[in-house]
Design a protein around this motif. Sequence first.
Motif, PDB file in Angstrom:
ATOM      1  N   PRO A 126       3.996   0.892   2.877  1.00 53.15           N
ATOM      2  CA  PRO A 126       4.583   0.421   1.625  1.00 53.15           C
ATOM      3  C   PRO A 126       4.695  -1.099   1.610  1.00 53.15           C
ATOM      4  CG  PRO A 126       6.262   1.447   3.014  1.00 53.15           C
ATOM      5  CD  PRO A 126       4.945   1.646   3.697  1.00 53.15           C
ATOM      6  N   GLY A 127       4.423  -1.670   0.447  1.00 49.23           N
ATOM      7  CA  GLY A 127       4.493  -3.119   0.285  1.00 49.23           C
ATOM      8  C   GLY A 127       5.256  -3.481  -0.974  1.00 49.23           C
ATOM      9  N   LYS A 128       5.359  -4.763  -1.242  1.00 49.11           N
ATOM     10  CA  LYS A 128       6.083  -5.224  -2.429  1.00 49.11           C
ATOM     11  C   LYS A 128       5.443  -4.717  -3.724  1.00 49.11           C
ATOM     12  CE  LYS A 128       8.630  -8.983  -0.513  1.00 49.11           C
ATOM     13  NZ  LYS A 128       9.091 -10.343  -0.585  1.00 49.11           N
ATOM     14  N   GLU A 129       4.162  -4.428  -3.693  1.00 50.71           N
ATOM     15  CA  GLU A 129       3.499  -3.884  -4.886  1.00 50.71           C
ATOM     16  C   GLU A 129       4.021  -2.489  -5.249  1.00 50.71           C
ATOM     17  OE1 GLU A 129       0.688  -2.903  -1.405  1.00 50.71           O
ATOM     18  OE2 GLU A 129       2.079  -4.495  -1.957  1.00 50.71           O
ATOM     19  N   HIS A 130       4.776  -1.878  -4.337  1.00 48.73           N
ATOM     20  CA  HIS A 130       5.356  -0.549  -4.572  1.00 48.73           C
ATOM     21  C   HIS A 130       6.848  -0.625  -4.922  1.00 48.73           C
ATOM     22  CE1 HIS A 130       1.974   0.210  -1.603  1.00 48.73           C
ATOM     23  NE2 HIS A 130       1.564   0.721  -2.742  1.00 48.73           N
ATOM     24  N   TYR A 131       7.373  -1.834  -5.092  1.00 48.31           N
ATOM     25  CA  TYR A 131       8.810  -2.021  -5.324  1.00 48.31           C
ATOM     26  C   TYR A 131       9.242  -1.616  -6.726  1.00 48.31           C
ATOM     27  CZ  TYR A 131      10.143  -4.619  -1.095  1.00 48.31           C
ATOM     28  OH  TYR A 131      10.456  -4.983   0.186  1.00 48.31           O
ATOM     29  N   ASN A 132      10.490  -1.183  -6.801  1.00 43.76           N
ATOM     30  CA  ASN A 132      11.178  -0.998  -8.081  1.00 43.76           C
ATOM     31  C   ASN A 132      11.922  -2.304  -8.394  1.00 43.76           C
ATOM     32  OD1 ASN A 132      13.656  -1.044  -6.626  1.00 43.76           O
ATOM     33  ND2 ASN A 132      13.583   1.158  -6.310  1.00 43.76           N
ATOM     34  N   PRO A 133      12.580  -2.404  -9.545  1.00 47.10           N
ATOM     35  CA  PRO A 133      13.290  -3.646  -9.868  1.00 47.10           C
ATOM     36  C   PRO A 133      14.472  -3.954  -8.949  1.00 47.10           C
ATOM     37  CG  PRO A 133      12.953  -2.329 -11.846  1.00 47.10           C
ATOM     38  CD  PRO A 133      12.553  -1.479 -10.683  1.00 47.10           C
ATOM     39  N   LEU A 134      14.905  -2.992  -8.143  1.00 46.69           N
ATOM     40  CA  LEU A 134      16.052  -3.196  -7.260  1.00 46.69           C
ATOM     41  C   LEU A 134      15.674  -3.807  -5.913  1.00 46.69           C
ATOM     42  CD1 LEU A 134      17.848   0.185  -7.986  1.00 46.69           C
ATOM     43  CD2 LEU A 134      18.281  -2.055  -9.031  1.00 46.69           C
ATOM     44  N   GLY A 135      14.358  -3.965  -5.655  1.00 41.40           N
ATOM     45  CA  GLY A 135      13.931  -4.622  -4.429  1.00 41.40           C
ATOM     46  C   GLY A 135      13.644  -3.717  -3.258  1.00 41.40           C
ATOM     47  N   SER A 136      13.338  -2.449  -3.526  1.00 46.17           N
ATOM     48  CA  SER A 136      12.909  -1.535  -2.469  1.00 46.17           C
ATOM     49  C   SER A 136      11.779  -0.669  -3.022  1.00 46.17           C
ATOM     50  CB  SER A 136      14.070  -0.668  -1.976  1.00 46.17           C
ATOM     51  OG  SER A 136      14.572   0.133  -3.020  1.00 46.17           O
TER      52      SER A 136
END
Length: 181
Positions: A82-92
Amino acid sequence: MMAEGLEGNGSVLEQWLAREAEVRANIAGYGVSTMEQMKSRSGFEFLRAIISGELPAAPIAQTLGFLAVDGEPGRIVFQGTPGKEHYNPLGSVHGGYFCTLLDSAVGCAVQSVLPKGVGYTTLEIKVNMIRAMTDKTGPVRAEGKVIQVGSRVGTAEGRIIDANGKLYAHATTTCLIFPLP
C-alpha cells in the motif's frame, strides 16, 4: 503449489519481495481472458496460467498494484504494497484497498477448486479491519482459504498480514457457483 515456501536464507520480507519480483517479471500484461480461455481450464489451472504469464493479469491488479504470488487448490495468496496513492482523506489506506485485496484472495481460493467450465461470483463479503495501513506498512499478503465449496455455493476466509505476521484485516465470503456460458 505454485511456489516453494519461505524456507532458506533471508528474511521473510526479502523472500516476499523476491517472489513478487519473480511473478512481476512474468506478467503477460493486463486484461481480461476470453470465455474460452476460462472454460478450457480448471479454476486452479486458470489462476496458475495468470501467475506464470500465460494469461494476462486482471486490470484491478494493475490499478491497485497487487498480484497473486502463491497458491494451491483451496488456498491463494495475493501480495501488494500500500502507498499514498491508496490513501483516504484521513491519511491512511482506504478501506477499499483492504476489501479488494481480500475479495481477490477469498474469491480466487473458491475459484481454485472449481472444475473446467465452472465459474463463480461474490455474493457477499464481510471484512473486519483490525488496524490501519500506511505507506510505511510495507508489503502485505492476503491469504484466502476455502471453507467449503459445493455445486451452488462456496465459502472462504482470508487474512491480511505483513512480513512480521501482524494482522491487519480478516474476511469471509460467500460465492455463487455456476456453469460458464
